[in-house]
Write an enzyme that holds these catalytic residues in place. Structure first.
Site, PDB file in Angstrom:
ATOM      1  N   HIS A  36       0.852  -1.200   0.000  1.00  0.00           N
ATOM      2  CA  HIS A  36       0.000   0.000   0.000  1.00  0.00           C
ATOM      3  C   HIS A  36       0.880   1.238   0.000  1.00  0.00           C
ATOM      4  CE1 HIS A  36      -3.849   2.189   0.680  1.00  0.00           C
ATOM      5  NE2 HIS A  36      -3.015   3.098   1.159  1.00  0.00           N
ATOM      6  N   CYS A  37       1.009   1.841  -1.164  1.00  0.00           N
ATOM      7  CA  CYS A  37       1.764   3.092  -1.285  1.00  0.00           C
ATOM      8  C   CYS A  37       1.204   3.840  -2.492  1.00  0.00           C
ATOM      9  CB  CYS A  37       3.255   2.818  -1.425  1.00  0.00           C
ATOM     10  SG  CYS A  37       3.642   1.602  -2.688  1.00  0.00           S
ATOM     11  N   THR A  82      -7.355   9.369  -4.010  1.00  0.00           N
ATOM     12  CA  THR A  82      -8.468  10.183  -4.496  1.00  0.00           C
ATOM     13  C   THR A  82      -8.022  11.481  -5.154  1.00  0.00           C
ATOM     14  OG1 THR A  82      -8.652  11.101  -2.269  1.00  0.00           O
ATOM     15  CG2 THR A  82     -10.131   9.282  -2.842  1.00  0.00           C
ATOM     16  N   ARG A 129     -10.344   0.448  -6.466  1.00  0.00           N
ATOM     17  CA  ARG A 129     -10.549   0.915  -5.094  1.00  0.00           C
ATOM     18  C   ARG A 129     -11.849   1.696  -4.990  1.00  0.00           C
ATOM     19  NH1 ARG A 129      -6.911   5.205  -1.719  1.00  0.00           N
ATOM     20  NH2 ARG A 129      -7.021   4.195   0.322  1.00  0.00           N
ATOM     21  N   HIS A 186      -6.369  -0.516   5.900  1.00  0.00           N
ATOM     22  CA  HIS A 186      -6.075  -0.009   7.234  1.00  0.00           C
ATOM     23  C   HIS A 186      -7.004  -0.575   8.322  1.00  0.00           C
ATOM     24  CE1 HIS A 186      -4.047   2.376   4.381  1.00  0.00           C
ATOM     25  NE2 HIS A 186      -4.786   3.449   4.390  1.00  0.00           N
ATOM     26  N   ASP A 255       2.068   3.002   3.173  1.00  0.00           N
ATOM     27  CA  ASP A 255       1.195   4.161   2.901  1.00  0.00           C
ATOM     28  C   ASP A 255       2.001   5.399   2.496  1.00  0.00           C
ATOM     29  OD1 ASP A 255      -1.303   5.407   2.532  1.00  0.00           O
ATOM     30  OD2 ASP A 255      -1.118   6.396   4.472  1.00  0.00           O
TER      31      ASP A 255
HETATM   32  C1  0GY Z   1      -4.438   6.500   2.370  1.00  0.00           C
HETATM   33  C2  0GY Z   1      -5.298   7.286   3.230  1.00  0.00           C
HETATM   34  C3  0GY Z   1      -5.889   8.462   2.927  1.00  0.00           C
HETATM   35  C4  0GY Z   1      -6.049   8.985   1.627  1.00  0.00           C
HETATM   36  C5  0GY Z   1      -6.400   8.268   0.553  1.00  0.00           C
HETATM   37  O1  0GY Z   1      -7.168   8.005  -1.598  1.00  0.00           O
HETATM   38  C6  0GY Z   1      -6.821   8.816  -0.732  1.00  0.00           C
HETATM   39  O2  0GY Z   1      -6.836  10.032  -0.914  1.00  0.00           O
HETATM   40  O3  0GY Z   1      -6.417   6.967   0.611  1.00  0.00           O
HETATM   41  C7  0GY Z   1      -6.485   9.214   4.026  1.00  0.00           C
HETATM   42  O4  0GY Z   1      -6.612  10.440   3.906  1.00  0.00           O
HETATM   43  O5  0GY Z   1      -6.828   8.608   5.071  1.00  0.00           O
HETATM   44  O6  0GY Z   1      -4.534   5.280   2.337  1.00  0.00           O
HETATM   45  O7  0GY Z   1      -3.628   7.097   1.687  1.00  0.00           O
END
Ligand code: 0GY
Length: 299
Positions: A36-37, A82, A129, A186, A255
């Site tokens: 997960h990165c 995102t 995802r 997570h 992460d």
């Molecule tokens: C992560 C956690 C976060 C962000 C995202 O897709 C994302 O923007 O996953 C978060 O803000 O908790 O896994 O990177």
């Protein structure tokens, strides 16, 4: 200002990833996967999505691969975040430059074509995802997500879901009806001030116990911990319980570059040094870091 001329600088008040992470004392087994990165931008080449909820710092493939080597890992699973919306180009470029040592999890919209899905597959993507955190993503109807899942299932892909523990009851029926392997980011974001055998985490354990297609990442102590670095002691029992209960369905990831963190920025070496505390035997470590991610992403 149109998106393509927008100046995309990191949100003020946020912190960039650790500039000089330590080399961990724990040496991962040969073939270990950081599952997960992320890669971000560079924004000048791959602009962030207009609908994004945050703007991170650029975090390049070369920086990710240097970190991989420093930490003693061999492979990465790069997860679409995102801030890049459904534009997976930065992800695909990073995979293409990894020499076969990266796979990806993409974001797609309901109108993605079969040709686009096939191109993602050839580019190394093995999952999509779905994000259920309102602070990160706008709501997408469940039936739209289900249609996406039904289309990717025959490709052998899986669905990665990101949600918070208090939302699990409402999401339960949707998750348990997905026709693919489902990987929870997570640990379903438990409230770690509650007991590890309390009702909230018990519900998450029940989800995995009753549904053998559901996996969990035992990742992100830096987001979950109330006591904080370097030991993140309060997160350890939660991760360890999952690793010991479901040794063949857990994944681990850094992460990196830890988007969206305002409290502190973890030292990735210290995160790696937590692994023997959550997976206390070499057998469990090998499953967590090698066997499980290889089965899911490189089989
Ligand atoms: C992560 C956690 C976060 C962000 C995202 O897709 C994302 O923007 O996953 C978060 O803000 O908790 O896994 O990177």
């Amino acid at each position: 200002m149109p998106a393509d001329t927008e100046i995309q600088t990191m949100d003020p008040g946020w912190i960039c990833f650790h500039p000089n992470p330590s080399r961990p004392g724990f040496r991962p087994p040969a073939g270990a996967v950081d599952a997960h990165c992320h890669v971000f931008g560079p924004a000048a080449q791959f602009p962030f999505a207009p609908e994004r909820k945050y703007t991170p710092c650029d975090a390049s493939q070369d920086q990710l691969f240097a970190l991989r080597d420093l930490l003693g890992f061999e492979r990465n699973v790069i997860v679409q975040a995102t801030c890049h919306g459904n534009d997976n180009r930065a992800l695909l470029q990073a995979i293409a430059h990894s020499g076969g040592r990266a796979r990806g999890v993409a974001s797609v919209s309901a109108d993605v074509s079969d040709t686009e899905l096939q191109a993602l597959h050839e580019g190394g993507v093995r999952g999509v995802r779905f994000n259920f955190l309102r602070r990160l993503a706008d709501f997408t109807p469940r039936e739209v997500l289900m249609r996406i899942a039904q289309r990717i299932a025959p490709m052998g892909w899986h669905v990665v879901v990101y949600f918070e523990a208090q939302d699990l009851p409402e999401l339960w029926d949707f998750f348990t009806s997905l026709p693919t392997t489902v990987v929870v980011d997570h640990m379903g974001r438990p409230d770690v001030s509650q007991p590890v055998d309390g009702p909230q985490f018990e519900r998450f354990v029940q989800l995995l116990r009753e549904h053998p297609n559901i996996w969990s990442k035992v990742s992100c102590p830096e987001r979950l911990s109330l006591c904080g670095p370097p030991a993140y002691d309060d997160v350890v029992p939660f991760a360890r319980r999952l690793v010991e209960s479901f040794p063949d369905r857990v994944l681990w990831g850094t992460d990196w570059p830890h988007p969206n963190l305002k409290s502190h920025m973890p030292d990735d070496g210290e995160l790696v040094d937590m692994i023997p505390r959550i997976a206390p035997t070499p057998e469990l470590q090998h499953k967590l870091l090698v066997d499980n991610p290889m089965r899911l992403y490189w089989a």
